[in-house]
Scaffold this motif. Structure first.
Motif, PDB file in Angstrom:
ATOM      1  N   GLU A   5      10.983   5.849 -15.756  1.00  0.00           N
ATOM      2  CA  GLU A   5      10.446   4.807 -14.883  1.00  0.00           C
ATOM      3  C   GLU A   5       9.432   3.943 -15.625  1.00  0.00           C
ATOM      4  O   GLU A   5       9.425   2.719 -15.477  1.00  0.00           O
ATOM      5  N   GLU A  56       7.345  -5.489  -7.250  1.00  0.00           N
ATOM      6  CA  GLU A  56       8.684  -4.951  -6.981  1.00  0.00           C
ATOM      7  C   GLU A  56       8.768  -3.479  -7.387  1.00  0.00           C
ATOM      8  O   GLU A  56       9.351  -2.664  -6.675  1.00  0.00           O
ATOM      9  N   ASP A  89       6.676  -1.398  -4.843  1.00  0.00           N
ATOM     10  CA  ASP A  89       7.307  -1.335  -3.518  1.00  0.00           C
ATOM     11  C   ASP A  89       8.384  -0.258  -3.441  1.00  0.00           C
ATOM     12  O   ASP A  89       8.603   0.339  -2.392  1.00  0.00           O
ATOM     13  N   LYS A  90       9.050   0.015  -4.555  1.00  0.00           N
ATOM     14  CA  LYS A  90      10.101   1.043  -4.585  1.00  0.00           C
ATOM     15  C   LYS A  90       9.530   2.445  -4.754  1.00  0.00           C
ATOM     16  O   LYS A  90      10.210   3.421  -4.491  1.00  0.00           O
ATOM     17  N   ARG A  91       8.278   2.544  -5.219  1.00  0.00           N
ATOM     18  CA  ARG A  91       7.685   3.852  -5.529  1.00  0.00           C
ATOM     19  C   ARG A  91       6.288   3.979  -4.926  1.00  0.00           C
ATOM     20  O   ARG A  91       5.346   4.345  -5.610  1.00  0.00           O
ATOM     21  N   THR A  92       6.142   3.712  -3.656  1.00  0.00           N
ATOM     22  CA  THR A  92       4.816   3.683  -3.031  1.00  0.00           C
ATOM     23  C   THR A  92       4.093   5.019  -3.084  1.00  0.00           C
ATOM     24  O   THR A  92       2.867   5.054  -3.100  1.00  0.00           O
TER      25      THR A  92
END
Length: 176
Positions: A37, A98, A101-104
């Motif tokens: 990631e 972005e 937002d996918k990995r809050t």
């Protein structure tokens, strides 16, 4: 493994240079992010002349002295990564938004500095939602051209009416 004093000073100098030259620097707290990631985020940032650095807080606090990041000193707590952008300040902020937002649950934006202005996470979200620099410039240029094009159109209409009046006068004189 302990770092030598010279290595620490060299790292502080490198970080100071990055903090000084970056148009945007965003502090991000991360927990449980995998290497893949982080690599993905680094690759996306490279595409917009940005980079991601995981920093040691004590060294980062020394490195921000004398830069626009001085006000963020208290935010250097816990595992911190700093996103730097050297060209367009909006593009790195957009990529980071972005990504977050996918990995809050794993990532949290703490604070950042955009062109010398300190912003909280809400302010950084507003920056990330701005259109691209090229779009803003094109919009500005069209707004600047509008009054002139209106003036040209108005003058063209006046000249057209003048020509019609002169034509009508000439037609009237030739028929009489």
């Amino acid at each position: 493994m302990k770092m030598k004093r010279e290595e620490k000073q060299q790292l502080v100098n490198e970080l100071h240079g990055k903090f000084s030259t970056a148009t945007v620097a965003i502090l991000m707290e991360f927990n449980g992010l995998g290497v893949s990631e982080m690599t993905e985020l680094r690759q996306k940032l490279r595409g917009v002349k940005g980079e991601l650095c995981v920093v040691k807080n004590t060294l980062a606090r020394r490195a921000i002295e004398g830069t626009s990041m001085t006000a963020t000193q208290e935010a250097f707590q816990g595992p911190i990564a700093v996103t730097f952008g050297y060209d367009d300040p909006v593009a790195p902020a957009r990529i980071l938004k972005e990504f977050v937002d996918k990995r809050t649950e794993k990532v949290k934006v703490k604070i950042g500095v955009v062109e010398g202005q300190v912003l909280d996470s809400a302010g950084l979200k507003r920056v990330a939602s701005l259109p691209k620099k090229e779009v803003l410039i094109a919009d500005l240029m069209s707004r600047m051209q509008f009054p002139m094009s209106g003036l040209v159109g108005g003058l063209r209409g006046i000249l057209r009416k003048c020509v019609h009046v002169l034509s009508a006068i000439q037609n009237k004189q030739t028929t009489t």
